[in-house]
Design a protein around this motif. Structure first.
Motif, PDB file in Angstrom:
ATOM      1  N   VAL A 100      49.113 -15.608  26.785  1.00 47.92           N
ATOM      2  CA  VAL A 100      49.136 -17.000  25.843  1.00 47.92           C
ATOM      3  C   VAL A 100      49.596 -18.165  27.115  1.00 47.92           C
ATOM      4  O   VAL A 100      50.628 -17.882  27.655  1.00 47.92           O
ATOM      5  CB  VAL A 100      50.388 -17.065  24.620  1.00 47.92           C
ATOM      6  N   THR A 101      49.078 -19.067  27.270  1.00 48.33           N
ATOM      7  CA  THR A 101      49.234 -20.220  28.089  1.00 48.33           C
ATOM      8  C   THR A 101      49.945 -21.369  27.581  1.00 48.33           C
ATOM      9  O   THR A 101      49.242 -21.869  26.506  1.00 48.33           O
ATOM     10  CB  THR A 101      48.365 -20.478  29.035  1.00 48.33           C
ATOM     11  N   PHE A 102      50.765 -21.871  28.024  1.00 45.78           N
ATOM     12  CA  PHE A 102      51.758 -23.016  27.518  1.00 45.78           C
ATOM     13  C   PHE A 102      51.538 -24.267  28.425  1.00 45.78           C
ATOM     14  O   PHE A 102      51.774 -23.916  29.601  1.00 45.78           O
ATOM     15  CB  PHE A 102      53.192 -22.599  27.156  1.00 45.78           C
ATOM     16  N   THR A 103      50.955 -25.281  27.805  1.00 35.48           N
ATOM     17  CA  THR A 103      51.043 -26.577  28.778  1.00 35.48           C
ATOM     18  C   THR A 103      51.948 -27.823  28.175  1.00 35.48           C
ATOM     19  O   THR A 103      51.722 -28.060  27.170  1.00 35.48           O
ATOM     20  CB  THR A 103      49.573 -26.882  28.725  1.00 35.48           C
ATOM     21  N   SER A 138      53.816 -38.133  32.629  1.00 31.47           N
ATOM     22  CA  SER A 138      51.993 -37.874  32.541  1.00 31.47           C
ATOM     23  C   SER A 138      51.943 -36.526  33.336  1.00 31.47           C
ATOM     24  O   SER A 138      50.766 -36.113  33.214  1.00 31.47           O
ATOM     25  CB  SER A 138      51.357 -38.982  32.686  1.00 31.47           C
ATOM     26  N   SER A 139      52.772 -35.911  33.980  1.00 36.69           N
ATOM     27  CA  SER A 139      52.383 -34.631  34.525  1.00 36.69           C
ATOM     28  C   SER A 139      52.488 -33.683  33.712  1.00 36.69           C
ATOM     29  O   SER A 139      53.000 -33.501  32.517  1.00 36.69           O
ATOM     30  CB  SER A 139      53.298 -34.442  35.891  1.00 36.69           C
ATOM     31  N   ARG A 140      51.967 -32.282  34.281  1.00 34.05           N
ATOM     32  CA  ARG A 140      51.851 -31.248  33.161  1.00 34.05           C
ATOM     33  C   ARG A 140      52.325 -30.194  33.842  1.00 34.05           C
ATOM     34  O   ARG A 140      52.388 -29.891  35.189  1.00 34.05           O
ATOM     35  CB  ARG A 140      50.453 -31.061  32.867  1.00 34.05           C
ATOM     36  N   VAL A 141      53.140 -29.153  33.223  1.00 29.59           N
ATOM     37  CA  VAL A 141      53.506 -27.798  33.368  1.00 29.59           C
ATOM     38  C   VAL A 141      52.939 -26.732  32.764  1.00 29.59           C
ATOM     39  O   VAL A 141      52.695 -27.021  31.602  1.00 29.59           O
ATOM     40  CB  VAL A 141      55.153 -27.856  33.491  1.00 29.59           C
ATOM     41  N   THR A 142      52.934 -25.849  33.519  1.00 31.06           N
ATOM     42  CA  THR A 142      52.164 -24.496  32.488  1.00 31.06           C
ATOM     43  C   THR A 142      53.141 -23.357  32.747  1.00 31.06           C
ATOM     44  O   THR A 142      53.542 -22.997  33.921  1.00 31.06           O
ATOM     45  CB  THR A 142      50.785 -24.342  33.177  1.00 31.06           C
ATOM     46  N   GLN A 143      53.031 -22.448  31.812  1.00 30.43           N
ATOM     47  CA  GLN A 143      53.526 -21.107  32.082  1.00 30.43           C
ATOM     48  C   GLN A 143      52.967 -20.212  31.126  1.00 30.43           C
ATOM     49  O   GLN A 143      52.405 -20.425  29.991  1.00 30.43           O
ATOM     50  CB  GLN A 143      55.137 -21.109  31.859  1.00 30.43           C
ATOM     51  N   SER A 144      52.637 -18.817  31.531  1.00 31.07           N
ATOM     52  CA  SER A 144      51.899 -17.841  30.894  1.00 31.07           C
ATOM     53  C   SER A 144      52.645 -16.931  30.603  1.00 31.07           C
ATOM     54  O   SER A 144      53.495 -16.438  31.388  1.00 31.07           O
ATOM     55  CB  SER A 144      50.418 -17.591  31.485  1.00 31.07           C
ATOM     56  N   PHE A 145      52.624 -16.246  29.402  1.00 28.93           N
ATOM     57  CA  PHE A 145      52.997 -15.018  28.988  1.00 28.93           C
ATOM     58  C   PHE A 145      52.267 -13.956  28.426  1.00 28.93           C
ATOM     59  O   PHE A 145      51.161 -14.285  27.685  1.00 28.93           O
ATOM     60  CB  PHE A 145      54.391 -15.033  27.946  1.00 28.93           C
ATOM     61  N   SER A 146      52.457 -12.629  28.830  1.00 30.77           N
ATOM     62  CA  SER A 146      51.556 -11.552  28.493  1.00 30.77           C
ATOM     63  C   SER A 146      52.059 -10.777  27.094  1.00 30.77           C
ATOM     64  O   SER A 146      53.399 -10.230  27.361  1.00 30.77           O
ATOM     65  CB  SER A 146      51.516 -10.249  29.363  1.00 30.77           C
ATOM     66  N   VAL A 147      51.516 -10.875  26.085  1.00 32.33           N
ATOM     67  CA  VAL A 147      51.997 -10.545  24.693  1.00 32.33           C
ATOM     68  C   VAL A 147      51.633  -9.086  24.592  1.00 32.33           C
ATOM     69  O   VAL A 147      50.445  -8.751  24.529  1.00 32.33           O
ATOM     70  CB  VAL A 147      51.738 -11.350  23.743  1.00 32.33           C
ATOM     71  N   ALA A 148      52.398  -7.942  24.331  1.00 32.54           N
ATOM     72  CA  ALA A 148      52.301  -6.626  24.227  1.00 32.54           C
ATOM     73  C   ALA A 148      51.511  -6.603  22.883  1.00 32.54           C
ATOM     74  O   ALA A 148      51.744  -7.462  21.799  1.00 32.54           O
ATOM     75  CB  ALA A 148      53.422  -5.669  24.276  1.00 32.54           C
ATOM     76  N   ALA A 149      50.908  -5.715  22.480  1.00 33.97           N
ATOM     77  CA  ALA A 149      50.063  -5.178  21.171  1.00 33.97           C
ATOM     78  C   ALA A 149      51.122  -4.769  20.181  1.00 33.97           C
ATOM     79  O   ALA A 149      50.629  -5.055  18.964  1.00 33.97           O
ATOM     80  CB  ALA A 149      49.249  -3.996  21.383  1.00 33.97           C
ATOM     81  N   SER A 150      52.463  -4.451  20.414  1.00 35.86           N
ATOM     82  CA  SER A 150      53.212  -4.124  19.114  1.00 35.86           C
ATOM     83  C   SER A 150      54.567  -4.841  19.544  1.00 35.86           C
ATOM     84  O   SER A 150      55.023  -4.935  20.538  1.00 35.86           O
ATOM     85  CB  SER A 150      53.514  -2.758  19.229  1.00 35.86           C
ATOM     86  N   THR A 204      51.462 -27.705  24.277  1.00 32.32           N
ATOM     87  CA  THR A 204      50.245 -27.045  23.399  1.00 32.32           C
ATOM     88  C   THR A 204      50.074 -25.530  23.968  1.00 32.32           C
ATOM     89  O   THR A 204      50.279 -25.443  25.107  1.00 32.32           O
ATOM     90  CB  THR A 204      48.989 -27.854  23.552  1.00 32.32           C
ATOM     91  N   TRP A 205      49.649 -24.884  23.335  1.00 32.05           N
ATOM     92  CA  TRP A 205      49.090 -23.511  23.620  1.00 32.05           C
ATOM     93  C   TRP A 205      48.103 -23.148  22.552  1.00 32.05           C
ATOM     94  O   TRP A 205      47.998 -23.516  21.584  1.00 32.05           O
ATOM     95  CB  TRP A 205      50.253 -22.472  23.430  1.00 32.05           C
ATOM     96  N   SER A 206      47.291 -22.013  22.897  1.00 35.10           N
ATOM     97  CA  SER A 206      45.990 -21.463  22.221  1.00 35.10           C
ATOM     98  C   SER A 206      45.903 -20.088  21.947  1.00 35.10           C
ATOM     99  O   SER A 206      46.556 -19.411  22.781  1.00 35.10           O
ATOM    100  CB  SER A 206      44.687 -22.133  22.652  1.00 35.10           C
ATOM    101  N   ASN A 207      45.210 -19.664  20.977  1.00 39.51           N
ATOM    102  CA  ASN A 207      44.924 -18.105  20.826  1.00 39.51           C
ATOM    103  C   ASN A 207      44.105 -17.718  22.185  1.00 39.51           C
ATOM    104  O   ASN A 207      43.135 -18.345  22.448  1.00 39.51           O
ATOM    105  CB  ASN A 207      44.340 -17.745  19.624  1.00 39.51           C
ATOM    106  N   ASP A 208      44.392 -16.479  22.771  1.00 42.20           N
ATOM    107  CA  ASP A 208      43.432 -15.758  23.658  1.00 42.20           C
ATOM    108  C   ASP A 208      42.692 -14.829  23.258  1.00 42.20           C
ATOM    109  O   ASP A 208      42.018 -15.159  22.012  1.00 42.20           O
ATOM    110  CB  ASP A 208      44.282 -15.072  24.911  1.00 42.20           C
ATOM    111  N   ALA A 209      42.358 -13.794  23.716  1.00 39.56           N
ATOM    112  CA  ALA A 209      41.312 -12.882  23.039  1.00 39.56           C
ATOM    113  C   ALA A 209      41.726 -12.478  21.870  1.00 39.56           C
ATOM    114  O   ALA A 209      41.088 -11.963  20.844  1.00 39.56           O
ATOM    115  CB  ALA A 209      41.505 -11.817  23.953  1.00 39.56           C
ATOM    116  N   TYR A 210      43.329 -12.495  21.322  1.00 34.46           N
ATOM    117  CA  TYR A 210      43.817 -12.073  20.021  1.00 34.46           C
ATOM    118  C   TYR A 210      44.532 -12.964  19.672  1.00 34.46           C
ATOM    119  O   TYR A 210      45.336 -13.661  20.517  1.00 34.46           O
ATOM    120  CB  TYR A 210      44.473 -10.693  20.176  1.00 34.46           C
ATOM    121  N   TYR A 211      44.837 -13.255  18.500  1.00 39.71           N
ATOM    122  CA  TYR A 211      45.684 -14.144  17.699  1.00 39.71           C
ATOM    123  C   TYR A 211      47.188 -13.594  17.834  1.00 39.71           C
ATOM    124  O   TYR A 211      47.371 -12.540  18.132  1.00 39.71           O
ATOM    125  CB  TYR A 211      45.325 -14.243  16.348  1.00 39.71           C
TER     126      TYR A 211
END
Length: 202
Positions: free
Chosen positions: A120-123, A129-141, A159-166
């Protein structure tokens, strides 16, 4: 003159103190959406307002849903789910004020079903008006708490969005950032108080 200075100092200090609570951390926990059903109902709407902040989906096909406490996928705390494929979720402060994003809890939508970890990537959009991003890997459980870097401040929205899984998201830790005039007001109050004390001691 002394009395006037004292009254002005107290007035400035009182007004500055009144806005100070906005700087405290706020945790958006979605507990007002709690229910005891087994399913994730789809009538949680397209936006949720809590503690002066708005969490909204930019999708138009599906809104948010919430697992009930009877569901095997309930994490033990009420979480929000964006039910749109690759749906974009936006966090902002009501009235357009700036804020800092401290941390968030994330979990798979169907924890324990053998899903792969998802990213999940957060922007964050900042006041300049500049942007910062950070991504996290969410485990399955399980639920994981992720902390944001110090650059996630002076934000007008995130803002952030769903990736392969919700994913489920919960306990969004935010802090409103006082406007510059708030600091000026506070310092003016302190200055007048100091001046009033000095005059009284003379």
């Amino acid at each position: 003159m002394k009395k006037t200075l004292l009254v002005l100092a107290l007035a400035f200090s009182a007004q500055a103190y009144a806005v100070q609570p906005a700087t405290a951390n706020t945790v958006i926990d979605f507990e007002s959406l709690a229910h005891d059903q087994e399913i994730a109902y789809l009538d949680a709407g397209y936006s949720h307002i809590e503690d002066g902040f708005s969490v909204s989906t930019l999708a138009t096909n599906f809104g948010f849903s919430v697992w009930g406490s009877a569901s095997p996928f309930f994490t033990g705390s009420t979480s929000l789910i964006n039910d749109s494929d690759s749906g974009l979720t936006r966090l902002s402060q009501i009235g357009g004020g700036l804020f800092a994003l401290k941390s968030i809890d994330l979990a798979a939508m169907f924890p324990g079903l053998g899903e792969e970890a998802t990213t999940v990537t957060f922007t964050g959009l900042k006041s300049d008006s500049s942007r910062v991003t950070q991504s996290f890997s969410v485990a399955a459980s399980g639920v994981q708490t992720f902390s944001f870097g110090s650059e996630f401040t002076q934000l007008s929205s995130v803002t952030w969005s769903n990736d392969a899984y919700y994913t489920q998201f919960d306990n969004i830790n935010v802090a409103a950032v006082p406007e510059p005039e708030t600091y000026a007001l506070f310092l003016a109050g302190l200055g007048l108080l100091a001046l009033a004390r000095r005059r009284r001691s003379l």
